[in-house]
Scaffold this motif. Structure first.
Motif, short mmCIF file in Angstrom:
data_model
loop_
_atom_site.label_atom_id
_atom_site.label_comp_id
_atom_site.label_asym_id
_atom_site.label_seq_id
_atom_site.Cartn_x
_atom_site.Cartn_y
_atom_site.Cartn_z
N LEU A 3 0.82 -1.21 0.00
CA LEU A 3 0.00 0.00 0.00
C LEU A 3 0.86 1.26 0.00
O LEU A 3 0.49 2.27 -0.62
CB LEU A 3 -0.93 0.00 1.22
N LYS A 4 1.99 1.21 0.68
CA LYS A 4 2.87 2.37 0.70
C LYS A 4 3.34 2.71 -0.71
O LYS A 4 3.35 3.89 -1.10
CB LYS A 4 4.06 2.08 1.62
N GLN A 5 3.72 1.71 -1.47
CA GLN A 5 4.17 1.96 -2.84
C GLN A 5 3.04 2.52 -3.70
O GLN A 5 3.26 3.39 -4.54
CB GLN A 5 4.70 0.66 -3.45
N GLN A 66 -5.68 4.04 -13.20
CA GLN A 66 -7.13 3.82 -13.18
C GLN A 66 -7.55 2.92 -12.02
O GLN A 66 -8.69 3.01 -11.55
CB GLN A 66 -7.57 3.18 -14.51
N GLU A 67 -6.62 2.07 -11.57
CA GLU A 67 -6.97 1.09 -10.53
C GLU A 67 -6.57 1.51 -9.12
O GLU A 67 -7.26 1.19 -8.15
CB GLU A 67 -6.30 -0.25 -10.85
N ALA A 73 -9.15 3.26 -1.92
CA ALA A 73 -10.47 3.56 -1.34
C ALA A 73 -11.07 2.33 -0.67
O ALA A 73 -11.67 2.41 0.41
CB ALA A 73 -11.41 4.10 -2.43
N LEU A 74 -10.92 1.17 -1.32
CA LEU A 74 -11.43 -0.08 -0.74
C LEU A 74 -10.70 -0.42 0.56
O LEU A 74 -11.32 -0.87 1.53
CB LEU A 74 -11.28 -1.22 -1.74
N GLU A 80 -12.01 1.36 7.96
CA GLU A 80 -13.03 2.04 8.74
C GLU A 80 -14.10 1.08 9.23
O GLU A 80 -14.54 1.16 10.39
CB GLU A 80 -13.66 3.16 7.89
N LYS A 81 -14.53 0.16 8.35
CA LYS A 81 -15.55 -0.80 8.77
C LYS A 81 -15.04 -1.71 9.89
O LYS A 81 -15.78 -2.05 10.81
CB LYS A 81 -16.00 -1.64 7.57
N THR A 82 -13.78 -2.10 9.78
CA THR A 82 -13.19 -2.93 10.82
C THR A 82 -13.14 -2.18 12.14
O THR A 82 -13.46 -2.73 13.20
CB THR A 82 -11.78 -3.39 10.42
#
Length: 301
Positions: A3-5, A66-67, A73-74, A80-82
């Protein structure tokens, strides 16, 4: 690829420059360059080309761009849901309920919890006291509501509140002339008892109170629930003793009067849950319940 990359890739794409991206990320430029190179090596393709003005995306980089926002966001939504679930804001509360309790007290309490935790799904199941205890042990419900709960080593019981008791009469009965009714007034009157269960119940409390006051009890009917009991009063089968919440059952021809008895003044409503259950949703519900009980106690002072 971590995620950092992906965040570094997104910052570089948006800034179009290693220097501006490193400033935005609050890091030195060389580590940022190494992270982007590492990402390109892992993917086996070039993501950026250098230009006199900075960097631009390659065709492969444009596909990546694009991805990546969707991926990030996911991940944020999952985070947040966790966190919300860990704080009792998401999840499910399965609740065992019974007859007269569902008429007033329990819906009010559940409404308060729903207002505080709107994303928690509530599911209600009508169960007897024995069924609630078994369902708790089998983890089919999270909490139960009942009265006169026996001591069980694995089940915690907290009193939610106490309800005053009333006498249900059919209209034009002579006792309707009285503002309050004693057990002595009910001597030799046909009484409808509920619930008819083998374990300690409200019916047993009524029987004990008549015995303690030395008053003869005439049992006309023994039924399983409060609705059947009040319906039989409406049909003039007899009278009954019931809780304050049951007086909301306004069946035709039924009147209610407060009961005046030393031995039978009120009856508790309790919540049951597993001693070992440390789920966030249960903790959140108990917090709401205890706050409601405390507010009700303060209101009576």
């Amino acid at each position: 690829m971590d995620l950092k990359q992906l965040r570094y890739f997104l910052a570089l794409t948006n800034e179009g420059s290693f220097s501006r991206a490193s400033e935005q990320l609050h890091m030195a430029q060389p580590p940022l360059t190494r992270q982007i190179q590492s990402l390109e090596e892992e993917l086996g393709t070039t993501l950026f080309v250098r230009t006199p003005r900075g960097v631009e995306l390659t065709d492969a980089g444009k596909v990546m761009f694009q991805e990546v926002p969707n991926i990030l966001a996911l991940v944020q939504a999952a985070k947040e849901k966790t966190q919300y679930a860990g704080q009792g804001y998401l999840g499910r509360l399965d609740v065992g309920v019974f007859g007269s309790g569902i008429l007033q007290v329990i819906p009010t309490l559940l409404a308060q919890f729903h207002s505080a935790r709107p994303e928690v799904k509530l599911a209600l199941y009508t169960m007897t006291k024995s069924e609630q205890i078994q369902a708790l042990r089998e983890r089919r419900i999270t909490v139960g509501f009942s009265r006169l709960v026996p001591d069980e080593p694995d089940i915690a019981v907290e009193v939610v509140g106490r309800e005053l008791l009333y006498v249900g009469l059919y209209e034009d009965h002579p006792l309707c002339e009285k503002s309050t009714i004693t057990l002595r007034d009910l001597e030799d009157q046909p009484i409808i008892l509920y619930p008819n269960t083998p374990i300690r119940s409200f019916a047993q409390e009524v029987i004990s109170a008549f015995r303690n006051e030395g008053v003869r009890l005439v049992v006309a009917q023994e039924v399983e629930d409060v609705l059947t009991c009040i319906a039989l009063v409406s049909a003039r089968f007899g009278l009954c003793i019931t809780s304050a919440s049951a007086t909301s059952l306004r069946l035709p021809g039924v009147a209610y009067r407060p009961l005046d008895s030393v031995w039978l003044r009120d009856i508790e409503l309790s919540v049951l849950y597993r001693n070992s259950d440390d789920s966030p949703v249960l903790r959140a519900f108990l917090d709401v319940m205890r706050g409601s009980a405390l507010a009700a106690a303060d209101g009576k002072r």
